[in-house]
Design a protein around this motif. Structure first.
Motif, PDB file in Angstrom:
ATOM      1  N   VAL A  35       0.841  -1.199   0.000  1.00  0.00           N
ATOM      2  CA  VAL A  35       0.000   0.000   0.000  1.00  0.00           C
ATOM      3  C   VAL A  35       0.878   1.252   0.000  1.00  0.00           C
ATOM      4  O   VAL A  35       1.832   1.338   0.774  1.00  0.00           O
ATOM      5  N   ARG A  39      -2.044   6.659   3.606  1.00  0.00           N
ATOM      6  CA  ARG A  39      -3.425   6.190   3.569  1.00  0.00           C
ATOM      7  C   ARG A  39      -4.031   6.121   4.983  1.00  0.00           C
ATOM      8  O   ARG A  39      -3.320   6.033   5.977  1.00  0.00           O
ATOM      9  N   ARG A  40      -5.365   6.119   5.030  1.00  0.00           N
ATOM     10  CA  ARG A  40      -6.095   5.951   6.291  1.00  0.00           C
ATOM     11  C   ARG A  40      -6.424   4.465   6.459  1.00  0.00           C
ATOM     12  O   ARG A  40      -7.092   3.881   5.608  1.00  0.00           O
ATOM     13  N   TRP A  41      -5.989   3.881   7.569  1.00  0.00           N
ATOM     14  CA  TRP A  41      -6.113   2.446   7.806  1.00  0.00           C
ATOM     15  C   TRP A  41      -7.075   2.147   8.956  1.00  0.00           C
ATOM     16  O   TRP A  41      -7.203   2.918   9.910  1.00  0.00           O
ATOM     17  N   ASP A  43      -7.660  -1.399  11.413  1.00  0.00           N
ATOM     18  CA  ASP A  43      -7.236  -2.752  11.762  1.00  0.00           C
ATOM     19  C   ASP A  43      -8.331  -3.376  12.628  1.00  0.00           C
ATOM     20  O   ASP A  43      -8.523  -2.994  13.787  1.00  0.00           O
ATOM     21  N   THR A  52      -1.025  -3.592  13.597  1.00  0.00           N
ATOM     22  CA  THR A  52      -0.998  -2.133  13.689  1.00  0.00           C
ATOM     23  C   THR A  52       0.433  -1.628  13.795  1.00  0.00           C
ATOM     24  O   THR A  52       0.843  -0.700  13.080  1.00  0.00           O
ATOM     25  N   ALA A  55       2.321  -2.085  10.515  1.00  0.00           N
ATOM     26  CA  ALA A  55       1.897  -1.102   9.517  1.00  0.00           C
ATOM     27  C   ALA A  55       2.509   0.262   9.803  1.00  0.00           C
ATOM     28  O   ALA A  55       2.963   0.961   8.892  1.00  0.00           O
ATOM     29  N   PRO A  61       1.331   4.862   7.220  1.00  0.00           N
ATOM     30  CA  PRO A  61      -0.055   5.337   7.147  1.00  0.00           C
ATOM     31  C   PRO A  61      -0.178   6.769   7.650  1.00  0.00           C
ATOM     32  O   PRO A  61       0.597   7.215   8.506  1.00  0.00           O
ATOM     33  N   ILE A  64      -4.015   5.259  11.644  1.00  0.00           N
ATOM     34  CA  ILE A  64      -4.498   3.886  11.716  1.00  0.00           C
ATOM     35  C   ILE A  64      -5.328   3.724  12.982  1.00  0.00           C
ATOM     36  O   ILE A  64      -4.928   4.167  14.067  1.00  0.00           O
ATOM     37  N   PHE A 103     -12.388   4.482   5.159  1.00  0.00           N
ATOM     38  CA  PHE A 103     -10.969   4.162   5.209  1.00  0.00           C
ATOM     39  C   PHE A 103     -10.449   3.749   3.832  1.00  0.00           C
ATOM     40  O   PHE A 103     -11.169   3.158   3.038  1.00  0.00           O
ATOM     41  N   VAL A 105      -7.744   1.699   3.542  1.00  0.00           N
ATOM     42  CA  VAL A 105      -7.269   0.324   3.700  1.00  0.00           C
ATOM     43  C   VAL A 105      -7.892  -0.252   4.963  1.00  0.00           C
ATOM     44  O   VAL A 105      -7.775   0.334   6.055  1.00  0.00           O
ATOM     45  N   THR A 129     -14.781   0.540   3.611  1.00  0.00           N
ATOM     46  CA  THR A 129     -13.658   0.767   2.709  1.00  0.00           C
ATOM     47  C   THR A 129     -14.079   1.697   1.575  1.00  0.00           C
ATOM     48  O   THR A 129     -15.114   1.493   0.938  1.00  0.00           O
TER      49      THR A 129
END
Length: 268
Positions: A35, A39-41, A43, A52, A55, A61, A64, A103, A105, A129
């Protein structure tokens, strides 16, 4: 992290039992996802925070969010992950408290098989998502690929056939490629792909293998702690005889997980 009939409470005991191997799988999983940064994750079923944390260390990210049903696991994650990009909340995978398409991801590591309704959980992952975003998960291959548990349950059933009822390989048919692929397809995700992830799980010696089973976390340790002393000793001795050994006394095993990924569709 698990339904009410499982014992998933103490973060430290879980780490010694399964959690310590989770990071290797998480790292391979994230390499597979590849990825881009920023990005906005989310978990889902974050447990003690292995995915977490990995990542945060490798995927860069923007933020997250980790959610789990175990307050003790979340406390462990908060205590060990100090990063302003990470937040943790008590929440159920089957009813995520987030808006639609929120989100970029959405991931879930080693948790979906413990959710009472995995189809509902997969639909929730897809719902939150963003269109074109990635929803992905991985679970242990309990039936064949999780060697530490395969040796355990084969020995337990040899001594007491009733143990077969708790064997995760039988209890979690979701943990195979075809059911995972079907689960994602039914959640209306596109470009669904399944991948095997295998990592080494080398125990320093027999005590390093056996002692975590005395922590009571999960079906196998729960079975161990339910046994009377002589029966517990018999199980320990049978495992001691059956497990492979390296020249240095270590126990070289492997663990396999199955991972699934898909792309979220636009929703009206």
């Amino acid at each position: 992290m698990g339904p009410g009939h499982e014992v998933w409470a103490a973060g430290d005991a879980y780490e010694a039992y399964i959690g310590r191997w989770s990071r290797s799988v998480a790292d391979a999983f994230l390499q597979w996802l590849n990825v881009p940064a920023g990005r906005r994750w989310l978990d889902v079923g974050c447990g003690t925070g292995a995915l977490t944390a990995t990542a945060l260390a490798t995927a860069e990210p923007a933020q997250i969010t980790g959610v789990d049903t175990s307050a003790a696991f979340l406390a462990h994650a908060r205590a060990h992950i100090v990063d302003k990009r990470a937040t943790f909340h008590l929440a159920d995978a089957q009813a995520l408290p987030f808006p639609d398409q929120h989100f970029d991801v959405v991931v879930s590591g080693l948790a979906l098989n413990f959710v009472p309704d995995p189809h509902r959980a997969a639909a929730e992952l897809a719902r939150v998502t963003a269109p074109g975003g990635l929803a992905a998960a991985y679970v242990w291959d309990y039936a064949e690929g999780m060697a530490m548990l395969r040796y355990f349950w084969d020995a337990a059933v040899t001594l007491n056939p009733a143990a077969a009822e708790l064997d995760e390989g039988r209890r979690f048919p979701l943990c195979r490629p075809e059911p995972l692929s079907r689960l994602w397809a039914l959640a209306e995700m596109d470009e669904v792909t399944v991948q095997a992830i295998e990592v080494p799980t080398v125990f320093a010696d027999f005590d390093d293998y056996w002692n975590p089973f005395l922590g009571g976390q999960g079906p196998a340790p729960g079975w161990v702690m339910s046994l009377a002393g002589e029966r517990r000793d018999a199980l320990r001795d049978l495992l001691h005889a059956r497990l492979p050994r390296g020249q240095d006394g270590s126990i070289p095993l492997t663990a396999k997980a199955w991972a699934v990924r898909g792309v979220a569709r636009p929703r009206t």
